[in-house]
Design a protein around this motif. Structure first.
Motif, short mmCIF file in Angstrom:
data_model
loop_
_atom_site.label_atom_id
_atom_site.label_comp_id
_atom_site.label_asym_id
_atom_site.label_seq_id
_atom_site.Cartn_x
_atom_site.Cartn_y
_atom_site.Cartn_z
N GLN A 65 0.83 -1.20 0.00
CA GLN A 65 0.00 0.00 0.00
C GLN A 65 0.87 1.26 0.00
O GLN A 65 1.94 1.29 0.60
N PRO A 66 0.42 2.33 -0.67
CA PRO A 66 1.24 3.54 -0.82
C PRO A 66 1.43 4.33 0.47
O PRO A 66 2.33 5.16 0.55
N ASP A 67 0.60 4.08 1.48
CA ASP A 67 0.74 4.78 2.76
C ASP A 67 1.94 4.29 3.56
O ASP A 67 2.37 4.97 4.50
N ALA A 68 2.46 3.13 3.23
CA ALA A 68 3.59 2.56 3.97
C ALA A 68 4.84 3.39 3.71
O ALA A 68 5.17 3.69 2.56
N ASP A 69 5.52 3.76 4.80
CA ASP A 69 6.77 4.52 4.61
C ASP A 69 7.91 3.56 4.24
O ASP A 69 7.73 2.35 4.17
N GLN A 70 9.08 4.13 4.00
CA GLN A 70 10.23 3.34 3.55
C GLN A 70 10.60 2.23 4.55
O GLN A 70 10.91 1.12 4.16
N GLU A 71 10.50 2.53 5.84
CA GLU A 71 10.84 1.53 6.86
C GLU A 71 9.85 0.37 6.84
O GLU A 71 10.24 -0.79 6.98
N GLN A 72 8.55 0.66 6.70
CA GLN A 72 7.54 -0.40 6.64
C GLN A 72 7.72 -1.27 5.40
O GLN A 72 7.58 -2.49 5.47
N GLN A 73 8.05 -0.64 4.28
CA GLN A 73 8.28 -1.39 3.05
C GLN A 73 9.47 -2.33 3.21
O GLN A 73 9.41 -3.50 2.85
N GLU A 74 10.56 -1.80 3.76
CA GLU A 74 11.76 -2.62 3.95
C GLU A 74 11.50 -3.74 4.95
O GLU A 74 11.97 -4.86 4.78
N ALA A 75 10.74 -3.45 6.01
CA ALA A 75 10.42 -4.48 7.00
C ALA A 75 9.60 -5.61 6.37
O ALA A 75 9.84 -6.79 6.66
N LEU A 76 8.66 -5.26 5.51
CA LEU A 76 7.84 -6.28 4.85
C LEU A 76 8.69 -7.12 3.90
O LEU A 76 8.59 -8.35 3.89
N ARG A 77 9.53 -6.46 3.10
CA ARG A 77 10.42 -7.20 2.20
C ARG A 77 11.32 -8.14 2.99
O ARG A 77 11.50 -9.30 2.62
N GLN A 78 11.86 -7.65 4.10
CA GLN A 78 12.76 -8.47 4.92
C GLN A 78 12.01 -9.64 5.55
O GLN A 78 12.54 -10.73 5.66
N ARG A 79 10.77 -9.41 5.94
CA ARG A 79 9.96 -10.49 6.52
C ARG A 79 9.74 -11.61 5.50
O ARG A 79 9.82 -12.80 5.83
N VAL A 80 9.48 -11.24 4.25
CA VAL A 80 9.29 -12.24 3.20
C VAL A 80 10.59 -12.98 2.94
O VAL A 80 10.60 -14.22 2.85
N VAL A 81 11.69 -12.25 2.85
CA VAL A 81 13.00 -12.88 2.61
C VAL A 81 13.37 -13.80 3.77
O VAL A 81 13.88 -14.90 3.56
N ASP A 82 13.10 -13.38 5.00
CA ASP A 82 13.38 -14.22 6.17
C ASP A 82 12.54 -15.49 6.15
O ASP A 82 13.04 -16.57 6.48
N TYR A 83 11.27 -15.38 5.76
CA TYR A 83 10.43 -16.57 5.67
C TYR A 83 11.01 -17.55 4.65
O TYR A 83 11.06 -18.75 4.90
N ILE A 84 11.42 -17.04 3.52
CA ILE A 84 11.99 -17.89 2.47
C ILE A 84 13.23 -18.61 2.99
O ILE A 84 13.39 -19.81 2.79
N ALA A 85 14.10 -17.88 3.67
CA ALA A 85 15.32 -18.49 4.22
C ALA A 85 14.98 -19.51 5.30
O ALA A 85 15.58 -20.60 5.34
N ASP A 86 14.03 -19.20 6.17
CA ASP A 86 13.64 -20.13 7.24
C ASP A 86 13.02 -21.41 6.69
O ASP A 86 13.12 -22.47 7.30
N ALA A 87 12.37 -21.31 5.53
CA ALA A 87 11.73 -22.47 4.91
C ALA A 87 12.73 -23.27 4.06
O ALA A 87 12.34 -24.21 3.38
N GLY A 88 14.00 -22.88 4.10
CA GLY A 88 15.02 -23.60 3.35
C GLY A 88 15.14 -23.15 1.91
O GLY A 88 15.75 -23.82 1.09
N GLY A 89 14.56 -21.99 1.59
CA GLY A 89 14.60 -21.48 0.24
C GLY A 89 15.77 -20.55 0.00
O GLY A 89 16.63 -20.36 0.86
N GLU A 90 15.77 -19.96 -1.18
CA GLU A 90 16.88 -19.10 -1.58
C GLU A 90 16.33 -17.94 -2.40
O GLU A 90 15.46 -18.11 -3.25
N LEU A 91 16.83 -16.74 -2.14
CA LEU A 91 16.48 -15.56 -2.91
C LEU A 91 17.45 -15.45 -4.07
O LEU A 91 18.66 -15.36 -3.87
N LEU A 92 16.93 -15.46 -5.30
CA LEU A 92 17.78 -15.42 -6.49
C LEU A 92 17.94 -14.01 -7.04
O LEU A 92 18.94 -13.72 -7.68
N GLY A 93 16.96 -13.16 -6.82
CA GLY A 93 17.05 -11.79 -7.31
C GLY A 93 15.87 -10.95 -6.85
O GLY A 93 14.83 -11.48 -6.47
N THR A 94 16.06 -9.64 -6.90
CA THR A 94 15.04 -8.70 -6.46
C THR A 94 14.92 -7.59 -7.50
O THR A 94 15.92 -7.11 -8.01
#
Length: 102
Positions: free
Chosen positions: A11-40
């Motif tokens: 959502q556009p109301d999210a500031d830069q910190e909220q956006q980065e926190a959400l991206r990091q939460r998704v990346v952390d979930y992927i890593a915790d599930a044994g996955g790998e981030l290939l690109g962003t």
């Protein structure tokens, strides 16, 4: 493990910190599930084709990931329940050509 392309709109109301926190939460979930981030690929703020929850714009993020198919359902559930995510789409990499991700 299979390759997927995950695109989500914040959502556009999210500031830069909220956006980065959400991206990091998704990346952390992927890593915790044994996955790998290939690109962003961060598209930035874009106009939506139609209003979603009275928003006409959103921040687009695309992730190329490698993850077990069994973990995709939990990832989608996490995105669906997050208030900051307007929409998301997970595609099998077989259906999508490899984009120039950074």
């Amino acid at each position: 493990m299979a390759e997927y392309e995950l695109t989500f709109v914040i959502q556009p109301d999210a500031d830069q910190e909220q956006q980065e926190a959400l991206r990091q939460r998704v990346v952390d979930y992927i890593a915790d599930a044994g996955g790998e981030l290939l690109g962003t690929l961060e598209w930035g703020r874009r106009r939506l084709a139609f209003p979603i929850r009275n928003y006409t714009a959103g921040f687009y993020v695309t992730l190329r990931i490698r993850l077990a198919p069994s973990a995709i359902d939990d990832l989608q559930r996490m995105l669906r329940l997050n208030e900051d995510v307007l929409r998301y789409l997970v595609l099998s990499a077989e259906d999508v050509p490899a984009p120039p991700l950074g």
